[in-house]
Design an enzyme around this catalytic site. Structure first.
Site, PDB file in Angstrom:
ATOM      1  N   GLY A 167      29.005  71.002  42.295  1.00 46.59           N
ATOM      2  CA  GLY A 167      28.322  71.342  41.046  1.00 46.59           C
ATOM      3  C   GLY A 167      28.922  72.581  40.414  1.00 46.59           C
ATOM      4  O   GLY A 167      29.163  72.632  39.196  1.00 46.59           O
ATOM      5  N   CYS A 168      29.183  73.595  41.241  1.00 42.96           N
ATOM      6  CA  CYS A 168      29.702  74.860  40.730  1.00 42.96           C
ATOM      7  C   CYS A 168      31.126  74.690  40.210  1.00 42.96           C
ATOM      8  O   CYS A 168      31.517  75.338  39.237  1.00 42.96           O
ATOM      9  CB  CYS A 168      29.652  75.919  41.821  1.00 42.96           C
ATOM     10  SG  CYS A 168      27.989  76.046  42.529  1.00 42.96           S
ATOM     11  N   THR A 169      31.871  73.824  40.853  1.00 46.75           N
ATOM     12  CA  THR A 169      33.239  73.554  40.387  1.00 46.75           C
ATOM     13  C   THR A 169      33.196  72.863  39.036  1.00 46.75           C
ATOM     14  O   THR A 169      33.930  73.229  38.113  1.00 46.75           O
ATOM     15  CB  THR A 169      33.989  72.694  41.409  1.00 46.75           C
ATOM     16  OG1 THR A 169      33.998  73.375  42.667  1.00 46.75           O
ATOM     17  CG2 THR A 169      35.408  72.428  40.973  1.00 46.75           C
ATOM     18  N   ALA A 204      32.216  75.523  36.461  1.00 45.92           N
ATOM     19  CA  ALA A 204      33.285  76.480  36.175  1.00 45.92           C
ATOM     20  C   ALA A 204      34.370  75.823  35.325  1.00 45.92           C
ATOM     21  O   ALA A 204      34.866  76.416  34.363  1.00 45.92           O
ATOM     22  CB  ALA A 204      33.872  77.016  37.476  1.00 45.92           C
TER      23      ALA A 204
END
Lengths: 240, 214
Positions: B108-110, B113
């Protein structure tokens, strides 16, 4: 035709499948006979339906765990993880396994689980649940094999059950067997797949495990060659 | 993976004049869920004063949250991916998007970003800067930024002190750090708060939409 002997059923495979089926049939028989004696039908039938639904959910959770964590050296589950890894590499082999060869591992687990329940309990609702749930779990590997087969090779009844969503379909399970192998984990009816994937339940569990324990699931990375389908299988086909 | 497109909640300026409960996003296709799940899966945007009634999932956090719409964001000084100390005050004079995320190198964070990266020019065109904050250390941020060619600042909130100071709510009964984004105006006042754990790209859509309409 593959002549690899590990695809054939050995006597002890058949023995485990027989014992698994016996324990499940005894459980179902107890449910039916006690229900008939006491005249209650609805609760045992509903319990059976719940068992069928939970078997699908359980198959997904187990499958997700095995696909993502551990390796062949993990205690207890190591051989299972290796088998699932082999399945991702050569998914078509499951369609060549003989029946008992395919089911014996699950049948053994089911035998150990259901036997004490058969011996101790007589409640028809409990047996309705246990018989259907554990029976579906034991046969999930057969449903799984059918989901890898082609329509032309399947009995029309199996195709009809797949199309009706009673058994996991070839297309739904096919969506699992490609990188990153991170969806459609359930393999009894597959009815839970849409819900689990839409609500990202496994992704949430993976995040929690990563955050709390620091373990990354395999599905977060591009699959290693040892877990990816091998397209050149000419070496596995023996000369006929 | 199947994903059902969800309608977005609309908040208009006139709503400031009327008491209005911010609506969580509902999908007609999926079964009704407790509100605490709705905010995590469908996103909740707060772009008006928290004096008005809030969904029960936010009641707890609105009591504890020190940062809400209209308040001046508390300053902080954290190390960036190069080990340099960066203060929030450095960005005064221009709008800032401060996004809190769980951890580097998670799916999710990738996605989030990379989505900020892909829209970075649009943020710059709107005059805004983007800052990502998680509890990872500077070396983790450096590797993450390098791998995905992230052009913006990532800050290490080791011990999650700033996250707690700002009152970023946790998800899944406190087991997961929340994914919440704040848009600060050029005076450092919070103008938008957006929370959505499982649809990270929406943070970019919502904040960009807000900046472009301001």
């Amino acid at each position: 035709m593959l002549k690899d002997p590990i695809l054939k059923s050995k006597w002890y495979h058949r023995a485990w499948v027989a014992s698994g089926c016996t324990t499940v049939l005894v459980s179902l028989a107890k449910s039916v006979t006690v229900a008939a004696d006491s005249g209650i039908w609805l609760q045992p039938i509903l319990a059976g339906l719940v068992g069928y639904m939970l078997a699908d959910l359980g198959s997904g959770i187990y499958h997700w765990g095995i696909d993502n964590y551990g390796d062949e050296n993990t205690p207890v589950f190591g051989s299972q993880i290796e088998a699932f890894q082999g399945h991702h590499k050569w998914p078509w082999i499951i369609t060549r396994r003989q029946f008992a060869n395919n089911l014996h591992t699950l049948a053994r687990a089911v035998s150990f689980t259901v036997l004490p329940i058969d011996l101790i309990f007589n409640d028809p609702v409990l047996h309705g649940f246990v018989g259907v749930c554990l029976g579906c779990i034991m046969f999930s590997q057969q449903f799984h094999a059918w989901a890898h087969s082609t329509k032309s090779k399947l009995h029309p009844l199996v195709v009809a059950l797949q199309d009706a969503g009673v058994l996991v379909s070839r297309s739904i399970h096919g969506a699992h067997n490609r990188p990153l192998y991170d969806s459609n984990y359930c393999i009894v009816s597959g009815v839970w797949n849409e819900l689990l994937d839409t609500y990202k339940v496994f992704e949430a569990l993976e995040m929690i495990l990563f955050y709390k324990l620091g373990v990354r699931p395999r599905s977060w990375s591009e699959p290693s060659p040892s877990w990816t389908e091998e397209t050149d299988t000419s070496s596995l086909i023996a000369e006929s | 993976m199947a994903s059902t497109p969800l309608p977005t909640a609309k908040h208009s300026l006139p709503s400031l004049l009327h008491a209005q409960t911010p609506k969580t996003l509902l999908s007609r296709k999926l079964p009704n869920l407790p509100k605490s799940f709705q905010s995590q899966f469908c996103g909740v945007k707060l772009s008006h004063s928290s004096n008005f009634a809030v969904p029960s999932s936010f009641k707890k956090s609105s009591i504890l949250a020190k940062v809400s719409k209209g308040s001046v964001a508390p300053s902080f000084s954290l190390k960036d991916q190069d080990g340099k100390t960066v203060s929030l005050s450095k960005f005064k004079g221009k709008p800032v998007v401060v996004y809190f995320y769980p951890a580097d190198e998670t799916p999710g964070c990738t996605k989030q970003a990379c989505a900020f990266r892909d829209s970075y020019e649009k943020f710059k065109k709107a005059g805004a800067e983007v800052i990502g904050i998680s509890g990872d250390d500077p070396s983790s941020h450096k590797a993450f930024a390098k791998k995905y060619r992230l052009p913006f600042t990532l800050l290490s909130d080791e011990g999650n002190k700033v996250r707690k100071d700002w009152g970023v709510p946790a998800d899944l009964f406190g087991t997961l750090p929340g994914r919440q984004t704040y848009v600060l105006d050029k005076n450092g006042v919070v103008q938008l708060i957006y929370n959505n754990q499982f649809q990270p790209e929406k943070h970019i859509d919502e904040t960009l939409k807000f900046l472009q309409s301001a």
